[in-house]
Write a protein that holds these residues in place. Sequence first.
Motif, short mmCIF file in Angstrom:
data_model
loop_
_atom_site.label_atom_id
_atom_site.label_comp_id
_atom_site.label_asym_id
_atom_site.label_seq_id
_atom_site.Cartn_x
_atom_site.Cartn_y
_atom_site.Cartn_z
N GLU A 20 6.07 -6.87 -6.43
CA GLU A 20 7.51 -7.17 -6.39
C GLU A 20 8.32 -6.18 -7.22
N LEU A 21 7.71 -5.66 -8.23
CA LEU A 21 8.38 -4.73 -9.15
C LEU A 21 8.54 -3.32 -8.57
N LEU A 22 7.75 -2.96 -7.59
CA LEU A 22 7.66 -1.58 -7.13
C LEU A 22 8.87 -1.10 -6.34
N HIS A 23 9.58 -1.99 -5.65
CA HIS A 23 10.61 -1.53 -4.72
C HIS A 23 11.78 -0.81 -5.39
N GLY A 24 12.06 -1.10 -6.66
CA GLY A 24 13.14 -0.39 -7.36
C GLY A 24 12.76 1.05 -7.65
N PRO A 25 11.69 1.26 -8.42
CA PRO A 25 11.28 2.64 -8.71
C PRO A 25 10.96 3.44 -7.45
N VAL A 26 10.24 2.85 -6.52
CA VAL A 26 9.90 3.57 -5.29
C VAL A 26 11.16 3.85 -4.47
N GLY A 27 12.03 2.87 -4.37
CA GLY A 27 13.28 3.05 -3.63
C GLY A 27 14.14 4.17 -4.20
N GLU A 61 0.83 -1.21 0.00
CA GLU A 61 0.00 0.00 0.00
C GLU A 61 0.86 1.26 0.00
N GLU A 62 1.92 1.25 0.82
CA GLU A 62 2.80 2.41 0.87
C GLU A 62 3.51 2.60 -0.47
N MET A 63 4.00 1.52 -1.05
CA MET A 63 4.70 1.64 -2.33
C MET A 63 3.76 2.13 -3.43
N ARG A 64 2.55 1.63 -3.44
CA ARG A 64 1.57 2.09 -4.43
C ARG A 64 1.28 3.57 -4.26
N ARG A 65 1.21 4.01 -3.01
CA ARG A 65 0.99 5.43 -2.72
C ARG A 65 2.16 6.28 -3.27
N TRP A 66 3.39 5.80 -3.07
CA TRP A 66 4.55 6.50 -3.60
C TRP A 66 4.48 6.60 -5.13
N VAL A 67 4.09 5.51 -5.79
CA VAL A 67 3.99 5.53 -7.26
C VAL A 67 3.04 6.63 -7.70
#
Length: 187
Positions: A80-87, A59-65
């Motif tokens: 699983e894909l989100l941690h790179g772009p969000v990071g 949820e947090e990563m989706r919010r960052w996107v």
Amino acid sequence: MKREKALAIVEKQLKKKRYEHTVRVMETAIKLAEHYSGNIQKAEQAAIFHDYAKYRSPEEMRRWVIEEGLPHDLLEYGDELLHGPVGSVMIEREVGIKDPEVQSAIYYHTTGKQQMSLLEKIIFIADYVEPGRIFPGVEEVRVMAFQDIDNACWMAARNTIRFLMEHEQPVYPDTFHLYNEKLMNKK
């Protein structure tokens, strides 16, 4: 930022096994940067922070996107894909790292992309071949990583696409673009 400080920051964000993975990625990235005359400091920093967002909630990563204006299609390909772009964004906001090259290497470390910089290739491959990774095809890529990094990137993309297809999971377009680019360059 000194290595010890960076590792201390990241260690608080990760589980023990993931932190150990991060240290191995860092060591591999440094070796690759030395081998290919890349920027060792940037390779070290990108490797240390590549999984910074790994254990944030979906949820947090989706919010960052959404809030940071990252491509919304990321939301369609699994968490699983989100941690790179969000990071890549989080390290600027939370740690103060504002190096576009380091951020880009973190952003694309899972998917790869067309026309990767040397630093992006180093982090993509270091994450894939670090010594703790054990899965079919990794040894072949591990050897190729120090012979021809472009071919190693193609092999990693090929293996990833094959794995995702066998498990009926979607493949992010950047990975297809990387695969096609490297394949066409080989011919």
